[in-house]
Write a protein that holds these residues in place. Structure first.
Motif, PDB file in Angstrom:
ATOM      1  N   LEU A  83       3.171 -10.668   0.370  1.00 55.80           N
ATOM      2  CA  LEU A  83       2.439 -11.439   1.371  1.00 55.80           C
ATOM      3  C   LEU A  83       3.455 -12.000   2.368  1.00 55.80           C
ATOM      4  N   PRO A  84       3.316 -11.678   3.670  1.00 57.62           N
ATOM      5  CA  PRO A  84       4.252 -12.223   4.655  1.00 57.62           C
ATOM      6  C   PRO A  84       4.210 -13.757   4.649  1.00 57.62           C
ATOM      7  N   PHE A  85       5.372 -14.364   4.830  1.00 56.38           N
ATOM      8  CA  PHE A  85       5.481 -15.820   4.780  1.00 56.38           C
ATOM      9  C   PHE A  85       4.524 -16.490   5.767  1.00 56.38           C
ATOM     10  N   GLU A 107      -4.275  -8.246  10.764  1.00 57.66           N
ATOM     11  CA  GLU A 107      -3.350  -9.270  11.250  1.00 57.66           C
ATOM     12  C   GLU A 107      -1.917  -8.962  10.811  1.00 57.66           C
ATOM     13  N   ILE A 108      -1.759  -8.480   9.605  1.00 57.10           N
ATOM     14  CA  ILE A 108      -0.434  -8.120   9.106  1.00 57.10           C
ATOM     15  C   ILE A 108       0.120  -6.936   9.904  1.00 57.10           C
ATOM     16  N   LYS A 109      -0.731  -5.967  10.205  1.00 60.21           N
ATOM     17  CA  LYS A 109      -0.297  -4.817  11.003  1.00 60.21           C
ATOM     18  C   LYS A 109       0.154  -5.275  12.382  1.00 60.21           C
ATOM     19  N   ALA A 110      -0.601  -6.180  12.998  1.00 59.01           N
ATOM     20  CA  ALA A 110      -0.232  -6.700  14.316  1.00 59.01           C
ATOM     21  C   ALA A 110       1.095  -7.454  14.240  1.00 59.01           C
ATOM     22  N   LEU A 111       1.310  -8.222  13.193  1.00 58.22           N
ATOM     23  CA  LEU A 111       2.565  -8.947  13.008  1.00 58.22           C
ATOM     24  C   LEU A 111       3.729  -7.972  12.854  1.00 58.22           C
ATOM     25  N   LYS A 153       7.226  -2.430   1.348  1.00 59.49           N
ATOM     26  CA  LYS A 153       6.867  -3.775   1.790  1.00 59.49           C
ATOM     27  C   LYS A 153       5.382  -3.923   2.063  1.00 59.49           C
ATOM     28  N   SER A 154       4.555  -2.986   1.590  1.00 60.55           N
ATOM     29  CA  SER A 154       3.125  -3.077   1.844  1.00 60.55           C
ATOM     30  C   SER A 154       2.491  -4.129   0.938  1.00 60.55           C
ATOM     31  N   LEU A 155       1.493  -4.774   1.474  1.00 56.60           N
ATOM     32  CA  LEU A 155       0.739  -5.784   0.743  1.00 56.60           C
ATOM     33  C   LEU A 155      -0.075  -5.094  -0.340  1.00 56.60           C
ATOM     34  N   ARG A 156       0.025  -5.577  -1.565  1.00 60.65           N
ATOM     35  CA  ARG A 156      -0.740  -4.946  -2.641  1.00 60.65           C
ATOM     36  C   ARG A 156      -1.093  -5.957  -3.721  1.00 60.65           C
ATOM     37  N   PHE A 204      -9.818 -11.117   0.602  1.00 59.14           N
ATOM     38  CA  PHE A 204      -8.791 -11.768   1.411  1.00 59.14           C
ATOM     39  C   PHE A 204      -7.837 -10.724   2.000  1.00 59.14           C
ATOM     40  N   VAL A 205      -7.372  -9.815   1.158  1.00 53.23           N
ATOM     41  CA  VAL A 205      -6.445  -8.770   1.611  1.00 53.23           C
ATOM     42  C   VAL A 205      -7.103  -7.892   2.673  1.00 53.23           C
ATOM     43  N   SER A 206      -8.354  -7.526   2.460  1.00 52.41           N
ATOM     44  CA  SER A 206      -9.075  -6.705   3.439  1.00 52.41           C
ATOM     45  C   SER A 206      -9.166  -7.404   4.788  1.00 52.41           C
ATOM     46  N   GLN A 207      -9.383  -8.703   4.762  1.00 51.62           N
ATOM     47  CA  GLN A 207      -9.552  -9.460   5.996  1.00 51.62           C
ATOM     48  C   GLN A 207      -8.250  -9.629   6.774  1.00 51.62           C
ATOM     49  N   ILE A 208      -7.111  -9.728   6.086  1.00 49.81           N
ATOM     50  CA  ILE A 208      -5.865  -9.994   6.808  1.00 49.81           C
ATOM     51  C   ILE A 208      -5.039  -8.734   7.094  1.00 49.81           C
TER      52      ILE A 208
END
Length: 89
Positions: free
Chosen positions: A19-21, A63-67, A3-6, A56-60
């Motif tokens: 990408l998480p909803f 935030e995704i980890k915190a979510l 489920k990792s962002l790639r 974009f991916v680097s920046q978020i």
């Protein structure tokens, strides 16, 4: 299932996988011409947007980890609440 962002190269450009909803609206603000591939379940952007997509991916990422951590904590709380209910009955 991973489920990792790639980012992956596709025929029409690049695909953003998993990408998480919760980040959909942010993504759409940055990539106004992005297309959702409902069959494969990922966003696609054109070839020229590759570098911008990497930024974009680097920046978020944080935030995704915190979510993810928040979701895990909520799941743990639900498990604890269920265990308490079971013990009470």
């Amino acid at each position: 299932m991973d489920k990792s962002l790639r980012i992956e190269k596709v025929e029409t450009g690049f695909a953003l996988i998993n990408l998480p909803f919760e980040f959909k609206d942010t993504f759409r603000k940055v990539f106004k011409t992005a297309k959702w591939d409902g069959y494969n379940k990922y966003w696609t952007v054109g070839v020229r947007a590759g570098e911008k997509l990497n930024e974009f991916v680097s920046q978020i990422q944080s935030e995704i980890k915190a979510l993810d951590e928040l979701r895990e904590a909520e799941d743990q709380k639900k498990i604890n609440d269920a265990e308490i209910s079971t013990l009470k009955s």
